[in-house]
Design a protein around this motif. Sequence first.
Motif, PDB file in Angstrom:
ATOM      1  N   LEU A 109       0.833  -1.200   0.000  1.00 48.04           N
ATOM      2  CA  LEU A 109       0.000   0.000   0.000  1.00 48.04           C
ATOM      3  C   LEU A 109       0.870   1.252   0.000  1.00 48.04           C
ATOM      4  N   LEU A 110       0.345   2.317  -0.564  1.00 47.41           N
ATOM      5  CA  LEU A 110       1.095   3.572  -0.667  1.00 47.41           C
ATOM      6  C   LEU A 110       0.167   4.771  -0.525  1.00 47.41           C
ATOM      7  N   PHE A 111       0.731   5.862  -0.015  1.00 52.64           N
ATOM      8  CA  PHE A 111       0.048   7.155  -0.079  1.00 52.64           C
ATOM      9  C   PHE A 111       0.559   7.883  -1.314  1.00 52.64           C
ATOM     10  N   ALA A 112      -0.204   8.835  -1.792  1.00 50.74           N
ATOM     11  CA  ALA A 112       0.264   9.655  -2.920  1.00 50.74           C
ATOM     12  C   ALA A 112       0.396  11.092  -2.446  1.00 50.74           C
ATOM     13  N   VAL A 113       1.468  11.742  -2.879  1.00 50.58           N
ATOM     14  CA  VAL A 113       1.639  13.165  -2.593  1.00 50.58           C
ATOM     15  C   VAL A 113       1.951  13.884  -3.894  1.00 50.58           C
ATOM     16  N   GLU A 114       1.767  15.195  -3.849  1.00 55.03           N
ATOM     17  CA  GLU A 114       2.010  16.004  -5.036  1.00 55.03           C
ATOM     18  C   GLU A 114       3.266  16.835  -4.801  1.00 55.03           C
ATOM     19  N   VAL A 120       3.024  13.361  -9.319  1.00 60.10           N
ATOM     20  CA  VAL A 120       2.563  12.484  -8.247  1.00 60.10           C
ATOM     21  C   VAL A 120       3.716  11.590  -7.810  1.00 60.10           C
ATOM     22  N   ARG A 121       3.962  11.552  -6.514  1.00 56.73           N
ATOM     23  CA  ARG A 121       4.951  10.639  -5.949  1.00 56.73           C
ATOM     24  C   ARG A 121       4.260   9.820  -4.867  1.00 56.73           C
ATOM     25  N   TYR A 122       4.864   8.694  -4.551  1.00 58.81           N
ATOM     26  CA  TYR A 122       4.270   7.819  -3.552  1.00 58.81           C
ATOM     27  C   TYR A 122       5.112   7.840  -2.285  1.00 58.81           C
ATOM     28  N   THR A 123       4.515   7.518  -1.161  1.00 54.90           N
ATOM     29  CA  THR A 123       5.283   7.464   0.074  1.00 54.90           C
ATOM     30  C   THR A 123       4.661   6.446   1.022  1.00 54.90           C
ATOM     31  N   PHE A 135      -4.026  22.335   4.319  1.00 58.83           N
ATOM     32  CA  PHE A 135      -3.949  21.080   3.573  1.00 58.83           C
ATOM     33  C   PHE A 135      -3.096  20.075   4.331  1.00 58.83           C
ATOM     34  N   LEU A 136      -3.441  18.807   4.199  1.00 61.70           N
ATOM     35  CA  LEU A 136      -2.631  17.741   4.776  1.00 61.70           C
ATOM     36  C   LEU A 136      -1.368  17.634   3.913  1.00 61.70           C
ATOM     37  N   ALA A 137      -0.195  17.663   4.555  1.00 61.20           N
ATOM     38  CA  ALA A 137       1.052  17.699   3.794  1.00 61.20           C
ATOM     39  C   ALA A 137       2.116  16.884   4.510  1.00 61.20           C
ATOM     40  N   THR A 138       3.181  16.555   3.776  1.00 61.78           N
ATOM     41  CA  THR A 138       4.303  15.883   4.399  1.00 61.78           C
ATOM     42  C   THR A 138       5.133  16.928   5.145  1.00 61.78           C
ATOM     43  N   SER A 139       6.131  16.485   5.895  1.00 61.23           N
ATOM     44  CA  SER A 139       6.906  17.467   6.653  1.00 61.23           C
ATOM     45  C   SER A 139       7.772  18.313   5.726  1.00 61.23           C
ATOM     46  N   PHE A 140       7.852  17.972   4.445  1.00 57.74           N
ATOM     47  CA  PHE A 140       8.583  18.816   3.500  1.00 57.74           C
ATOM     48  C   PHE A 140       7.619  19.651   2.652  1.00 57.74           C
ATOM     49  N   GLY A 141       6.358  19.626   2.999  1.00 53.26           N
ATOM     50  CA  GLY A 141       5.400  20.518   2.353  1.00 53.26           C
ATOM     51  C   GLY A 141       4.710  19.968   1.127  1.00 53.26           C
ATOM     52  N   GLN A 142       5.000  18.710   0.736  1.00 52.22           N
ATOM     53  CA  GLN A 142       4.268  18.155  -0.404  1.00 52.22           C
ATOM     54  C   GLN A 142       2.875  17.770   0.076  1.00 52.22           C
ATOM     55  N   ASN A 148      -9.529  11.543  -5.219  1.00 55.76           N
ATOM     56  CA  ASN A 148      -9.793  12.204  -6.497  1.00 55.76           C
ATOM     57  C   ASN A 148      -8.531  12.859  -7.049  1.00 55.76           C
ATOM     58  N   LEU A 149      -7.371  12.514  -6.460  1.00 55.40           N
ATOM     59  CA  LEU A 149      -6.053  13.050  -6.827  1.00 55.40           C
ATOM     60  C   LEU A 149      -5.959  14.562  -6.632  1.00 55.40           C
ATOM     61  N   GLN A 150      -6.763  15.087  -5.740  1.00 59.38           N
ATOM     62  CA  GLN A 150      -6.674  16.502  -5.363  1.00 59.38           C
ATOM     63  C   GLN A 150      -6.177  16.561  -3.921  1.00 59.38           C
ATOM     64  N   PRO A 151      -5.433  17.631  -3.558  1.00 58.82           N
ATOM     65  CA  PRO A 151      -4.983  17.756  -2.177  1.00 58.82           C
ATOM     66  C   PRO A 151      -6.167  17.802  -1.208  1.00 58.82           C
ATOM     67  N   LEU A 152      -5.944  17.274  -0.036  1.00 58.99           N
ATOM     68  CA  LEU A 152      -7.011  17.202   0.957  1.00 58.99           C
ATOM     69  C   LEU A 152      -6.919  18.393   1.902  1.00 58.99           C
TER      70      LEU A 152
END
Lengths: 267, 270
Positions: A109-114, A120-123, A135-142, A148-152
């Motif tokens: 399983l993977l999450f997707a980030v922009e 699109v990258r996976y993490t 917006f929900l983001a990674t600690s580096f701001g992605q 729906n492939l849109q930021p949450l």
Amino acid sequence: MFRGLYTATSGMMSQNRYQQVLTNNLANASTPGFKTDDSAVRSFPDQLIKAQNANQPAPIGHLSTGVYLQEAIPSFLQGPIRETGNATDFALLDEKLAADPETGERGHLLFAVETADGDVRYTRNGQFTVDAQGFLATSFGQRVLGDNLQPLQVGDSEFSADDSGAITREDGTVAGNLWIGVTEDAGQLVKQGHNLLAWEGDPDDAPALAADGERYAQQGFIEQSNVDLTRTMTDMMTAYRGFESNQKVIQAYDRSMEKAVNEIGRV
Amino acid sequence: MNIQMNTASSTMRELQKKIDSIANNVANVNTHGYKKQEANFSDALLYSVTKQAGTANEIGRTTPNGLRIGGGALISEGITRHSQGSLQETGRELDFALQSPNAYFRIANGEENYYTRNGSFQAEAIPESDRLALTTASGDSVLGADGLPITIGAGYSEMSLGNDGLVTVSYDNQPPETFQLGTAKIIRPALLENAGDNRYRLPGTQAEQAAAGVVELIDMPMSHRFLETSNVDMAAEMTELIATQRLFQSQGRAISYADDMMGLVNTMKS
């Protein structure tokens, strides 16, 4: 020239590379969602050695001309899950996936980030935060993507999520569902640093959204690195000794060369 | 360049930052209203090495071409955890504790506005006046709901907090006064920037912050004669410290392996 001199050198070089891979694994022993790299050593093409007889050359056998570290294969084994209690942390549970009836294997399983340039990258690192715009983001701001492939947009960090990844904001409105994808061939995911994985396989086989409504995600938990500290330290010792052995072989060749040059040629 | 040594030493530097942040949390375990900081790791960028020219020589691979060597771990920006600390009864008249994790007191130092969770206030005499200014321990003025510094009469006898959020100051020989402590609900805690002295700052002026939806200047529930303790969990911090130190040590070991290996190279021709 002696046949094995450069073979031993290639052995030293590959053990050195192996040590580099192991050091990186060790360094990321506390990186959430980090996947340990296993090394694959490959031999350079073999040579067929033949004895020179009077008229018929007799084959002796194959001789390897050395080795090199061909690839570092990320092991997508599930890392241990740790409770953090932070609403913005998510762990993905691979064992909730149904196993393939033929191979008995589960996907990953993977999450997707922009990324900043819209790719699109996976993490696997589900340690997220809420950015300045909510917006929900990674600690580096992605930004983390929804199904729906849109930021949450989650508002603030007081949101709640169920284990299918459906997010409800603090005020009761629905923010959407986390994109939770699945891939059968995790080997095609290439590490890019910052916990990001890029898909380099066939675009048609890229990770796809997992079955809807399944309980894959766990809020308030993170997946720790799957690096095994004990094994990594042991492997490092082994790599060091392998490096040392090859050095000794080179020294032995050097002594043989010394004899050939200085003693055989003496008149 | 020795990649391995580089990887290990840069990771050590990052791990040291994490130990620093743990040390800071432990040091502030008894600081009222302190919010713990967390350091998160991620893997660093990679060196990509190509070993063989042409994919024809790469039969049997299970991963895409190239060999990617990691550059160690990288610390991402420290995250402040704004979870609620437990309330501690002090009985002191000038102590107030906020009851929700995103609520902050509004304080100001001259023109600069700050937010704090530390509700341990002081009454400081205003020169040439019979009034006292309500200040924080570091001397910043505590603002009222109207955004102006709060002052109280010098000879107050009692202070009480009503259900309506109004603080009533009673005097022995004059009518009571009321004031309302200025509080704010921080909608985007990720934007709070540590300003030292247990204070936080947000970008822009207070009006701009409110207009951008970052903060709401509303009355937040609080307790009187209570203080909020820090949200640092000592057991968790110590465990984290032990784990981080061991990892730090293992990076030292990786450096000594790299060094020994270079030594082997140097003594190859002895």
